[in-house]
Every structure is written in structure tokens, then in C-alpha cells.
Design a protein around this motif. Structure first.
Motif, PDB file in Angstrom:
ATOM      1  N   ALA A 224      -2.029   8.647   0.115  1.00 27.57           N
ATOM      2  CA  ALA A 224      -2.147   8.088   1.417  1.00 27.57           C
ATOM      3  C   ALA A 224      -3.043   8.430   2.704  1.00 27.57           C
ATOM      4  O   ALA A 224      -2.827   7.420   3.886  1.00 27.57           O
ATOM      5  N   GLY A 225      -4.328   8.725   2.618  1.00 31.64           N
ATOM      6  CA  GLY A 225      -4.891   8.053   3.081  1.00 31.64           C
ATOM      7  C   GLY A 225      -5.667   7.618   3.233  1.00 31.64           C
ATOM      8  O   GLY A 225      -6.981   6.855   3.675  1.00 31.64           O
ATOM      9  N   LEU A 226      -5.794   6.821   1.777  1.00 37.41           N
ATOM     10  CA  LEU A 226      -6.972   5.657   1.388  1.00 37.41           C
ATOM     11  C   LEU A 226      -6.648   4.528   1.568  1.00 37.41           C
ATOM     12  O   LEU A 226      -5.025   4.210   1.722  1.00 37.41           O
ATOM     13  N   PRO A 227      -7.252   3.659   2.140  1.00 34.82           N
ATOM     14  CA  PRO A 227      -6.822   2.169   3.165  1.00 34.82           C
ATOM     15  C   PRO A 227      -6.984   1.124   1.847  1.00 34.82           C
ATOM     16  O   PRO A 227      -7.752   0.104   1.616  1.00 34.82           O
ATOM     17  N   LEU A 228      -5.128   0.985   0.794  1.00 30.00           N
ATOM     18  CA  LEU A 228      -5.357   0.260  -0.474  1.00 30.00           C
ATOM     19  C   LEU A 228      -5.038  -1.365   0.196  1.00 30.00           C
ATOM     20  O   LEU A 228      -4.210  -1.189   0.825  1.00 30.00           O
ATOM     21  N   PRO A 229      -4.960  -2.030  -0.803  1.00 35.93           N
ATOM     22  CA  PRO A 229      -4.702  -3.501  -0.461  1.00 35.93           C
ATOM     23  C   PRO A 229      -3.305  -3.257  -0.644  1.00 35.93           C
ATOM     24  O   PRO A 229      -2.657  -2.640  -1.757  1.00 35.93           O
ATOM     25  N   PRO A 230      -1.903  -3.744  -0.039  1.00 40.70           N
ATOM     26  CA  PRO A 230      -0.662  -4.141  -0.255  1.00 40.70           C
ATOM     27  C   PRO A 230      -0.116  -4.634  -1.575  1.00 40.70           C
ATOM     28  O   PRO A 230      -1.247  -5.364  -2.221  1.00 40.70           O
ATOM     29  N   GLY A 231       0.193  -3.639  -3.085  1.00 44.98           N
ATOM     30  CA  GLY A 231       0.698  -3.650  -4.327  1.00 44.98           C
ATOM     31  C   GLY A 231      -0.537  -2.832  -4.995  1.00 44.98           C
ATOM     32  O   GLY A 231      -0.483  -2.730  -5.899  1.00 44.98           O
ATOM     33  N   MET A 232      -1.295  -2.630  -4.130  1.00 46.81           N
ATOM     34  CA  MET A 232      -2.576  -2.152  -5.126  1.00 46.81           C
ATOM     35  C   MET A 232      -2.152  -0.567  -5.702  1.00 46.81           C
ATOM     36  O   MET A 232      -2.067   0.405  -4.537  1.00 46.81           O
ATOM     37  N   LYS A 233      -2.165   0.004  -6.493  1.00 48.32           N
ATOM     38  CA  LYS A 233      -1.921   0.786  -7.119  1.00 48.32           C
ATOM     39  C   LYS A 233      -3.753   1.988  -7.926  1.00 48.32           C
ATOM     40  O   LYS A 233      -3.287   0.839  -8.276  1.00 48.32           O
ATOM     41  N   LEU A 234      -3.194   3.090  -7.620  1.00 51.74           N
ATOM     42  CA  LEU A 234      -4.388   4.240  -8.644  1.00 51.74           C
ATOM     43  C   LEU A 234      -3.710   5.363  -9.429  1.00 51.74           C
ATOM     44  O   LEU A 234      -2.411   4.850  -9.416  1.00 51.74           O
ATOM     45  N   PRO A 235      -3.747   5.232 -10.645  1.00 48.76           N
ATOM     46  CA  PRO A 235      -5.382   4.534 -11.107  1.00 48.76           C
ATOM     47  C   PRO A 235      -5.206   3.411 -11.589  1.00 48.76           C
ATOM     48  O   PRO A 235      -3.894   2.733 -11.866  1.00 48.76           O
TER      49      PRO A 235
ATOM     50  N   LEU B  74     -17.789   1.055   4.921  1.00 49.49           N
ATOM     51  CA  LEU B  74     -17.704   0.031   3.120  1.00 49.49           C
ATOM     52  C   LEU B  74     -18.558   1.031   2.333  1.00 49.49           C
ATOM     53  O   LEU B  74     -17.777   1.748   1.516  1.00 49.49           O
ATOM     54  N   MET B  75     -19.532   2.489   3.530  1.00 53.46           N
ATOM     55  CA  MET B  75     -19.865   3.591   2.272  1.00 53.46           C
ATOM     56  C   MET B  75     -19.139   4.492   2.452  1.00 53.46           C
ATOM     57  O   MET B  75     -18.775   5.136   2.081  1.00 53.46           O
ATOM     58  N   GLY B  76     -18.111   4.747   4.047  1.00 57.33           N
ATOM     59  CA  GLY B  76     -17.127   5.771   4.256  1.00 57.33           C
ATOM     60  C   GLY B  76     -15.396   5.263   3.043  1.00 57.33           C
ATOM     61  O   GLY B  76     -15.340   6.099   2.697  1.00 57.33           O
ATOM     62  N   MET B  77     -15.833   3.917   2.487  1.00 58.74           N
ATOM     63  CA  MET B  77     -14.580   3.395   2.230  1.00 58.74           C
ATOM     64  C   MET B  77     -14.875   3.787   0.274  1.00 58.74           C
ATOM     65  O   MET B  77     -13.609   4.875  -0.325  1.00 58.74           O
ATOM     66  N   MET B  78     -16.344   4.465   0.681  1.00 56.86           N
ATOM     67  CA  MET B  78     -16.483   4.384  -1.480  1.00 56.86           C
ATOM     68  C   MET B  78     -16.588   5.524  -1.930  1.00 56.86           C
ATOM     69  O   MET B  78     -16.357   6.112  -2.494  1.00 56.86           O
ATOM     70  N   LYS B  79     -16.727   6.809  -0.702  1.00 57.22           N
ATOM     71  CA  LYS B  79     -17.097   7.914  -0.298  1.00 57.22           C
ATOM     72  C   LYS B  79     -14.958   8.431  -0.756  1.00 57.22           C
ATOM     73  O   LYS B  79     -15.026   9.485  -1.314  1.00 57.22           O
ATOM     74  N   LYS B  80     -14.976   7.612   0.121  1.00 57.48           N
ATOM     75  CA  LYS B  80     -13.176   8.013  -0.157  1.00 57.48           C
ATOM     76  C   LYS B  80     -12.384   7.817  -1.467  1.00 57.48           C
ATOM     77  O   LYS B  80     -11.881   8.492  -2.127  1.00 57.48           O
ATOM     78  N   ALA B  81     -12.969   6.643  -2.073  1.00 54.01           N
ATOM     79  CA  ALA B  81     -12.151   6.617  -3.060  1.00 54.01           C
ATOM     80  C   ALA B  81     -13.003   7.266  -4.253  1.00 54.01           C
ATOM     81  O   ALA B  81     -12.425   7.687  -5.380  1.00 54.01           O
ATOM     82  N   GLN B  82     -14.146   7.758  -3.904  1.00 51.32           N
ATOM     83  CA  GLN B  82     -14.452   8.788  -4.708  1.00 51.32           C
ATOM     84  C   GLN B  82     -14.275  10.495  -4.810  1.00 51.32           C
ATOM     85  O   GLN B  82     -13.616  10.440  -6.172  1.00 51.32           O
ATOM     86  N   ALA B  83     -14.287  10.738  -3.660  1.00 50.81           N
ATOM     87  CA  ALA B  83     -12.703  11.908  -3.530  1.00 50.81           C
ATOM     88  C   ALA B  83     -11.003  11.537  -4.276  1.00 50.81           C
ATOM     89  O   ALA B  83     -11.202  12.556  -4.406  1.00 50.81           O
TER      90      ALA B  83
END
Length: 106
Positions: A94-105, A3-12
Motif C-alpha cells: 500500500a505505501g510503496l510507489p509502484l508503477p500502475p499494473g506492477m504487482k509483487l512478488p 532512489l535510496m529511499g525507494m531502495m530501502k522501502k523495497a527491501q522492507a
């Protein structure tokens, strides 16, 4: 799941998204219609920046055709702007593990 790794990636990614939004505001595309007789410049956010109209179209008889060409040139430019924005966003997530169909922003 880290979870911490995902949070850091999300912030980046969030920081990169902000940079990308600024870049999209500077990136310009050109939409054309009528064989280049009408040309519009848009940024990759789809904001209209400039219009160029061939002088031969500036007659009262060509008013309707000119209006149609402006709309067509805008549609062409907007499609190019949308593609440029989608490519930029795809490269960022590309490197972020997002659920299928989820888009940013979001």
C-alpha cells in the motif's frame, strides 16, 4: 526522486513479503459444496490440507456426484485462498510507489 529511499522501502517490502508468504502457508480457508456435505481445507497458498465427506455420499450410485462436489468445494476454497492472499499482498504494498499494473512478488 529519492532512489535510496525507494531502495530501502523495497527491501522492507521484500522482508514483509517473505513473512506474508509464511503466513499464507499457515492461514487456512474452507471450501464447501453440496450444502456442506463436502468440505475441503486449503491454506491461503491454495494447497489442499484436508477433506471431509458426509458419509451419506459414500455410495457407488453417488460416485459422480461426489467427484463433482469435491471439484466444486476445491474451487470455492481456492477462490477464498486467492482473495486472502490478494488482500495480504495489497496491504503490504500500500505505501510503496509502484508503477500502475506492477504487482509483487515479481
Amino acid at each position: 526522486m529519492d532512489l535510496m529511499g525507494m531502495m530501502k522501502k523495497a527491501q522492507a517490502v521484500q522482508a514483509k513479503l517473505q513473512e506474508a508468504q509464511e503466513e499464507l502457508g499457515r492461514l487456512e480457508v474452507e471450501g464447501q459444496a453440496g450444502g456442506g456435505m463436502v468440505s475441503l481445507t486449503l491454506n491461503a497458498k491454495g494447497e489442499l490440507r484436508g477433506v471431509r465427506i458426509d458419509a451419506s455420499l459414500l455410495t457407488p450410485a453417488d460416485k459422480e456426484m461426489l467427484e463433482d462436489l469435491i471439484v466444486a468445494a476445491f474451487a470455492d476454497g481456492k477462490a477464498k485462498a486467492d482473495r486472502a492472499a490478494a488482500e495480504k499482498m495489497q496491504s503490504l504494498t500500500a505505501g510503496l510507489p509502484l508503477p500502475p499494473g506492477m504487482k509483487l512478488p515479481f
